[in-house]
Design a protein around this motif. Structure first.
Motif, PDB file in Angstrom:
ATOM      1  N   LEU A 190      -6.599   4.145  -5.258  1.00 18.04           N
ATOM      2  CA  LEU A 190      -5.709   4.837  -4.327  1.00 18.04           C
ATOM      3  C   LEU A 190      -6.120   4.421  -2.925  1.00 18.04           C
ATOM      4  O   LEU A 190      -7.273   4.587  -2.527  1.00 18.04           O
ATOM      5  CB  LEU A 190      -5.834   6.349  -4.504  1.00 18.04           C
ATOM      6  CG  LEU A 190      -5.007   7.214  -3.572  1.00 18.04           C
ATOM      7  CD1 LEU A 190      -3.514   6.940  -3.722  1.00 18.04           C
ATOM      8  CD2 LEU A 190      -5.309   8.694  -3.831  1.00 18.04           C
ATOM      9  N   LEU A 191      -5.177   3.854  -2.172  1.00 21.80           N
ATOM     10  CA  LEU A 191      -5.485   3.231  -0.882  1.00 21.80           C
ATOM     11  C   LEU A 191      -4.676   3.838   0.250  1.00 21.80           C
ATOM     12  O   LEU A 191      -3.554   4.292   0.044  1.00 21.80           O
ATOM     13  CB  LEU A 191      -5.175   1.732  -0.963  1.00 21.80           C
ATOM     14  CG  LEU A 191      -5.751   0.975  -2.160  1.00 21.80           C
ATOM     15  CD1 LEU A 191      -5.143  -0.408  -2.250  1.00 21.80           C
ATOM     16  CD2 LEU A 191      -7.262   0.907  -2.062  1.00 21.80           C
ATOM     17  N   ASP A 192      -5.248   3.797   1.447  1.00 25.87           N
ATOM     18  CA  ASP A 192      -4.553   4.168   2.675  1.00 25.87           C
ATOM     19  C   ASP A 192      -4.409   2.918   3.537  1.00 25.87           C
ATOM     20  O   ASP A 192      -5.316   2.088   3.583  1.00 25.87           O
ATOM     21  CB  ASP A 192      -5.343   5.203   3.481  1.00 25.87           C
ATOM     22  CG  ASP A 192      -5.286   6.587   2.887  1.00 25.87           C
ATOM     23  OD1 ASP A 192      -4.574   6.788   1.884  1.00 25.87           O
ATOM     24  OD2 ASP A 192      -5.975   7.474   3.420  1.00 25.87           O
ATOM     25  N   PHE A 193      -3.292   2.835   4.246  1.00 23.83           N
ATOM     26  CA  PHE A 193      -3.092   1.718   5.172  1.00 23.83           C
ATOM     27  C   PHE A 193      -3.881   1.994   6.435  1.00 23.83           C
ATOM     28  O   PHE A 193      -3.770   3.056   7.047  1.00 23.83           O
ATOM     29  CB  PHE A 193      -1.608   1.536   5.492  1.00 23.83           C
ATOM     30  CG  PHE A 193      -1.344   0.333   6.342  1.00 23.83           C
ATOM     31  CD1 PHE A 193      -1.418  -0.944   5.798  1.00 23.83           C
ATOM     32  CD2 PHE A 193      -1.045   0.466   7.683  1.00 23.83           C
ATOM     33  CE1 PHE A 193      -1.184  -2.063   6.585  1.00 23.83           C
ATOM     34  CE2 PHE A 193      -0.802  -0.645   8.472  1.00 23.83           C
ATOM     35  CZ  PHE A 193      -0.875  -1.917   7.915  1.00 23.83           C
ATOM     36  N   ASP A 194      -4.709   1.032   6.830  1.00 23.85           N
ATOM     37  CA  ASP A 194      -5.502   1.132   8.052  1.00 23.85           C
ATOM     38  C   ASP A 194      -4.786   0.330   9.144  1.00 23.85           C
ATOM     39  O   ASP A 194      -4.739  -0.896   9.078  1.00 23.85           O
ATOM     40  CB  ASP A 194      -6.902   0.571   7.810  1.00 23.85           C
ATOM     41  CG  ASP A 194      -7.804   0.701   9.031  1.00 23.85           C
ATOM     42  OD1 ASP A 194      -7.303   0.792  10.176  1.00 23.85           O
ATOM     43  OD2 ASP A 194      -9.030   0.688   8.846  1.00 23.85           O
ATOM     44  N   PRO A 195      -4.209   1.013  10.152  1.00 23.37           N
ATOM     45  CA  PRO A 195      -3.464   0.287  11.177  1.00 23.37           C
ATOM     46  C   PRO A 195      -4.332  -0.648  12.027  1.00 23.37           C
ATOM     47  O   PRO A 195      -3.835  -1.603  12.603  1.00 23.37           O
ATOM     48  CB  PRO A 195      -2.848   1.393  12.032  1.00 23.37           C
ATOM     49  CG  PRO A 195      -3.560   2.640  11.682  1.00 23.37           C
ATOM     50  CD  PRO A 195      -4.202   2.451  10.352  1.00 23.37           C
ATOM     51  N   VAL A 196      -5.639  -0.404  12.062  1.00 25.36           N
ATOM     52  CA  VAL A 196      -6.530  -1.260  12.850  1.00 25.36           C
ATOM     53  C   VAL A 196      -6.725  -2.606  12.152  1.00 25.36           C
ATOM     54  O   VAL A 196      -6.564  -3.656  12.755  1.00 25.36           O
ATOM     55  CB  VAL A 196      -7.890  -0.573  13.109  1.00 25.36           C
ATOM     56  CG1 VAL A 196      -8.859  -1.517  13.803  1.00 25.36           C
ATOM     57  CG2 VAL A 196      -7.701   0.694  13.931  1.00 25.36           C
ATOM     58  N   THR A 197      -7.061  -2.552  10.876  1.00 21.78           N
ATOM     59  CA  THR A 197      -7.315  -3.801  10.139  1.00 21.78           C
ATOM     60  C   THR A 197      -6.038  -4.383   9.534  1.00 21.78           C
ATOM     61  O   THR A 197      -6.050  -5.512   9.059  1.00 21.78           O
ATOM     62  CB  THR A 197      -8.321  -3.572   9.001  1.00 21.78           C
ATOM     63  OG1 THR A 197      -7.750  -2.671   8.044  1.00 21.78           O
ATOM     64  CG2 THR A 197      -9.645  -3.028   9.531  1.00 21.78           C
ATOM     65  N   GLN A 198      -4.957  -3.588   9.547  1.00 21.54           N
ATOM     66  CA  GLN A 198      -3.691  -4.000   8.940  1.00 21.54           C
ATOM     67  C   GLN A 198      -3.851  -4.286   7.448  1.00 21.54           C
ATOM     68  O   GLN A 198      -3.220  -5.181   6.902  1.00 21.54           O
ATOM     69  CB  GLN A 198      -3.095  -5.222   9.668  1.00 21.54           C
ATOM     70  CG  GLN A 198      -2.675  -4.931  11.091  1.00 21.54           C
ATOM     71  CD  GLN A 198      -1.446  -4.034  11.149  1.00 21.54           C
ATOM     72  OE1 GLN A 198      -0.388  -4.381  10.650  1.00 21.54           O
ATOM     73  NE2 GLN A 198      -1.576  -2.863  11.754  1.00 21.54           N
ATOM     74  N   ASP A 199      -4.713  -3.510   6.795  1.00 16.66           N
ATOM     75  CA  ASP A 199      -4.961  -3.689   5.371  1.00 16.66           C
ATOM     76  C   ASP A 199      -5.095  -2.315   4.712  1.00 16.66           C
ATOM     77  O   ASP A 199      -5.284  -1.304   5.386  1.00 16.66           O
ATOM     78  CB  ASP A 199      -6.252  -4.502   5.168  1.00 16.66           C
ATOM     79  CG  ASP A 199      -6.314  -5.179   3.817  1.00 16.66           C
ATOM     80  OD1 ASP A 199      -5.328  -5.108   3.045  1.00 16.66           O
ATOM     81  OD2 ASP A 199      -7.356  -5.790   3.524  1.00 16.66           O
ATOM     82  N   TYR A 200      -5.011  -2.308   3.391  1.00 25.94           N
ATOM     83  CA  TYR A 200      -5.189  -1.076   2.638  1.00 25.94           C
ATOM     84  C   TYR A 200      -6.658  -0.917   2.278  1.00 25.94           C
ATOM     85  O   TYR A 200      -7.310  -1.869   1.852  1.00 25.94           O
ATOM     86  CB  TYR A 200      -4.323  -1.095   1.377  1.00 25.94           C
ATOM     87  CG  TYR A 200      -2.861  -0.875   1.684  1.00 25.94           C
ATOM     88  CD1 TYR A 200      -2.332   0.409   1.724  1.00 25.94           C
ATOM     89  CD2 TYR A 200      -2.021  -1.944   1.953  1.00 25.94           C
ATOM     90  CE1 TYR A 200      -0.997   0.623   2.016  1.00 25.94           C
ATOM     91  CE2 TYR A 200      -0.682  -1.739   2.238  1.00 25.94           C
ATOM     92  CZ  TYR A 200      -0.174  -0.451   2.270  1.00 25.94           C
ATOM     93  OH  TYR A 200       1.141  -0.239   2.561  1.00 25.94           O
ATOM     94  N   VAL A 201      -7.187   0.293   2.469  1.00 26.15           N
ATOM     95  CA  VAL A 201      -8.601   0.575   2.206  1.00 26.15           C
ATOM     96  C   VAL A 201      -8.722   1.783   1.282  1.00 26.15           C
ATOM     97  O   VAL A 201      -7.846   2.640   1.241  1.00 26.15           O
ATOM     98  CB  VAL A 201      -9.369   0.840   3.529  1.00 26.15           C
ATOM     99  CG1 VAL A 201      -9.371  -0.402   4.407  1.00 26.15           C
ATOM    100  CG2 VAL A 201      -8.784   2.022   4.280  1.00 26.15           C
ATOM    101  N   ASP A 202      -9.846   1.838   0.555  1.00 25.30           N
ATOM    102  CA  ASP A 202     -10.019   2.937  -0.398  1.00 25.30           C
ATOM    103  C   ASP A 202     -11.089   3.938   0.019  1.00 25.30           C
ATOM    104  O   ASP A 202     -11.438   4.820  -0.749  1.00 25.30           O
ATOM    105  CB  ASP A 202     -10.334   2.392  -1.796  1.00 25.30           C
ATOM    106  CG  ASP A 202     -11.721   1.790  -1.895  1.00 25.30           C
ATOM    107  OD1 ASP A 202     -12.399   1.617  -0.859  1.00 25.30           O
ATOM    108  OD2 ASP A 202     -12.138   1.478  -3.028  1.00 25.30           O
TER     109      ASP A 202
END
Length: 149
Positions: free
Chosen positions: A47-59
């Motif tokens: 289950l991931l959240d979008f990180d607007p800083v890295t522009q990637d999904y993180v868990d």
């Protein structure tokens, strides 16, 4: 999953990403459920959240958006969708923290009886895989279709 509804999601079967939006007290948060094949017919769920800083999904983020029942209902909907399309596959779920593992246990515990009989649900403890029981603690979970050959 009970009275809570899953969020609508878009599926990208090629990448194993199922994207949806969490709507709650912190606003709208882009989320994804990722199914990664780790062995033949075995997939890991993240289950991931979008990180607007890295522009990637993180868990490793904690959303705390006040909509956990809906998010967990969405996780279960994706699992059921995947298992209906790939009935011989299994999905492994391991939280990245004890609290996240506990949330997955709660979600699995709330699977309705109408669906539960269609699934084989196991929990992993130090001594190995066991039939899932809601009042037990587990390190990970395995969900598969209850196939009758």
């Amino acid at each position: 999953m009970g009275q809570f509804r899953a969020y609508p999601y878009t599926a990208n079967e090629a990448t194993g990403h199922f994207k949806f939006q969490s709507v709650g007290k912190r606003g709208i948060i882009d989320k994804a459920i990722e199914l990664t094949q780790i062995a033949p017919d075995i997939y890991n769920l993240a289950l991931l959240d979008f990180d607007p800083v890295t522009q990637d999904y993180v868990d490793d983020s904690i959303t705390d958006n006040g909509d956990m029942p809906e998010v967990l209902a969405t996780v279960m909907a994706v699992i059921l969708d995947h298992l209906s399309q790939f009935p011989r596959s299994s999905i492994v779920i391991t939280g990245n923290s004890p609290s996240r593992t506990r949330l997955y246990k709660i979600a699995i515990s709330k699977i309705g009886d109408d669906i539960k009989h269609q699934l084989k649900i196991l929990g992993y403890q130090r001594s190995g895989w066991r039939i899932f029981e809601p009042n037990q603690s587990y390190e990970s979970f395995l969900i598969a279709r209850n196939l009758v050959d």
